[in-house]
Design an enzyme around this catalytic site. Sequence first.
Site, PDB file in Angstrom:
ATOM      1  N   ASN A  40       0.848  -1.186   0.000  1.00 54.99           N
ATOM      2  CA  ASN A  40       0.000   0.000   0.000  1.00 54.99           C
ATOM      3  C   ASN A  40       0.880   1.230   0.000  1.00 54.99           C
ATOM      4  OD1 ASN A  40      -2.688  -0.922   0.148  1.00 54.99           O
ATOM      5  ND2 ASN A  40      -2.413  -1.449   2.299  1.00 54.99           N
ATOM      6  N   ASP A  66      -5.080  -5.694   2.511  1.00 48.13           N
ATOM      7  CA  ASP A  66      -6.265  -6.499   2.815  1.00 48.13           C
ATOM      8  C   ASP A  66      -6.049  -7.966   2.452  1.00 48.13           C
ATOM      9  OD1 ASP A  66      -7.818  -4.425   3.833  1.00 48.13           O
ATOM     10  OD2 ASP A  66      -8.327  -3.721   1.813  1.00 48.13           O
ATOM     11  N   LYS A  72      12.447 -16.562  -7.660  1.00 53.19           N
ATOM     12  CA  LYS A  72      12.002 -15.475  -8.522  1.00 53.19           C
ATOM     13  C   LYS A  72      11.243 -16.022  -9.741  1.00 53.19           C
ATOM     14  CE  LYS A  72      13.724 -11.533 -11.065  1.00 53.19           C
ATOM     15  NZ  LYS A  72      14.868 -10.904 -11.682  1.00 53.19           N
ATOM     16  N   PRO A  83      -5.802 -11.058   8.275  1.00 56.64           N
ATOM     17  CA  PRO A  83      -6.598 -10.773   9.477  1.00 56.64           C
ATOM     18  C   PRO A  83      -6.728  -9.264   9.677  1.00 56.64           C
ATOM     19  CG  PRO A  83      -4.400 -11.548  10.077  1.00 56.64           C
ATOM     20  CD  PRO A  83      -4.506 -11.676   8.588  1.00 56.64           C
ATOM     21  N   ASP A  84      -7.822  -8.844  10.258  1.00 55.06           N
ATOM     22  CA  ASP A  84      -7.995  -7.429  10.592  1.00 55.06           C
ATOM     23  C   ASP A  84      -7.401  -7.218  11.985  1.00 55.06           C
ATOM     24  OD1 ASP A  84      -9.006  -4.930  11.537  1.00 55.06           O
ATOM     25  OD2 ASP A  84     -10.516  -5.007   9.954  1.00 55.06           O
ATOM     26  N   ILE A  85      -6.228  -6.600  12.027  1.00 52.54           N
ATOM     27  CA  ILE A  85      -5.477  -6.471  13.284  1.00 52.54           C
ATOM     28  C   ILE A  85      -6.259  -5.647  14.289  1.00 52.54           C
ATOM     29  CG2 ILE A  85      -3.285  -5.700  14.298  1.00 52.54           C
ATOM     30  CD1 ILE A  85      -2.046  -6.071  11.449  1.00 52.54           C
ATOM     31  N   PHE A 114      -7.810   4.297  12.095  1.00 55.57           N
ATOM     32  CA  PHE A 114      -7.722   5.355  11.088  1.00 55.57           C
ATOM     33  C   PHE A 114      -8.562   4.951   9.890  1.00 55.57           C
ATOM     34  CE2 PHE A 114      -4.749   8.910  11.642  1.00 55.57           C
ATOM     35  CZ  PHE A 114      -4.398   8.669  12.967  1.00 55.57           C
ATOM     36  N   LYS A 126     -17.092   2.175   9.962  1.00 54.96           N
ATOM     37  CA  LYS A 126     -15.891   1.426  10.336  1.00 54.96           C
ATOM     38  C   LYS A 126     -15.774   1.326  11.857  1.00 54.96           C
ATOM     39  CE  LYS A 126     -12.960   1.924   7.191  1.00 54.96           C
ATOM     40  NZ  LYS A 126     -11.969   2.413   6.237  1.00 54.96           N
ATOM     41  N   LYS A 170     -15.779  -2.375  13.524  1.00 55.45           N
ATOM     42  CA  LYS A 170     -14.589  -2.875  14.227  1.00 55.45           C
ATOM     43  C   LYS A 170     -14.718  -2.725  15.740  1.00 55.45           C
ATOM     44  CE  LYS A 170     -11.666  -1.900  10.254  1.00 55.45           C
ATOM     45  NZ  LYS A 170     -10.378  -2.316   9.713  1.00 55.45           N
TER      46      LYS A 170
END
Length: 396
Positions: free
Chosen positions: A209, A278, A288, A305-307, A323, A337, A341
């Site tokens: 990202n 994600d 390679k 996983p969503d930490i 955030f 959100k 969460k």
Amino acid sequence: MELQGKRIVLGVTGGIAAYKAAELVRLLGKQGADVQVAMTEGATHFVTATTFQALSGKPVYLDQWDARMPNAMAHIDLSRQADLILVAPASADFMARIANGLADDLLATMVLARTCPLMLAPAMNRQMWENSATQRNVATLAEDGVALIGPACGEQACGEVGAGRMLEPEEILEEVITFFAPKVLSGKKVLITAGPTFEAIDPVRGITNLSSGRMGYALARAAQHTGADVTLVSGPVALPVPAGVCRVPVRSALEMHEAVMQAAGQADVFIAVAAVADYRVANAADHKLKKDHGGVPAIELVENPDILADVASLPAAPFCVGFAAESQNLEAYAQAKRQKKKVPLIAGNLIQDGFGGDDNRITLFDDQGAHPLVPAPKYVLARQLIEHIAKLTGNR
Ligand code: C5P
């Protein structure tokens, strides 16, 4: 502008590190501090008063009989106006004099007459530092409530290696900022994620990202300045570790998840700033991938996983802050959100407002609704977010 409006008397005493005090004047001034320089006679043998006058934009005070002071009481006037007297470098001789309450030059007199705190950055040859007389003076000064910062170990101007080197100007600046920051997170353990994650496709390629890590690092600094014990779990970024912060470097989302879950049990506050990928690659190659080997490779993705959600659902979860970086509909997405969460506080920003730069525009969303913050440098926003966290957790 981390020291906006703070009045600092910078005392410079005789030692080779006096040349570094010139840079310190510039750094303090850049952060908005009003710096008044006072030099001992010894200091003028290393750097001229003109240097400090040019950098601070003010006349430099050198002796107590300075006729420019209308009532001939420079020591009283100068030290009464100050929020802090910082002496950098502080020589062994100067420390000996003030430990004994001597007032035999302007700077020592100002120190004796002060009503504000005093901070010393010692600088001397390592033998002078280790000498029992100096150590006695250090103990006396510490007992008197004087803040001593450093000295550091390392190579000295005399060619010797050991303790006695003055802290670098940037390190002294950090100490001064810490000194002025209200300790709203005193004794709290704060865990922060920052930066991007990198999900390998093969040993040299990956999915990531866009994230500079600046907001997370600014928060780590701000939390540290306000008295917290900070652990920063960081994806790959090109930023220095903030002073006093424990950084745990990670690469992938799974590594970040593991490092966070290990530390989350002891944390009082968890701030998830990282831009976590994600998805990760399910079929990452050990070698390679070659272009001429059977057409376009198929990359299979699995969800990471969503930490933040995992920490928020722990039985004894720390106070969790998320955030939300969105490109539109900020309020609706951020509030959704927050609910999904199950976190009490979300800091939202529009991607176009803050990516990669030093400034940002954020809005805080909590049970009370939206709290837009005035656009500002990331560190300033970080301090405001810390204040908000302290308020919601009852520390303020
Ligand atoms: O769901 P979304 O990625 O938009 O949520 C952003 C927030 O959740 C940020 O605080 C981010 O650090 C956190 N997050 C996380 N783990 C993920 C995805 C997001 O901690 N896998």
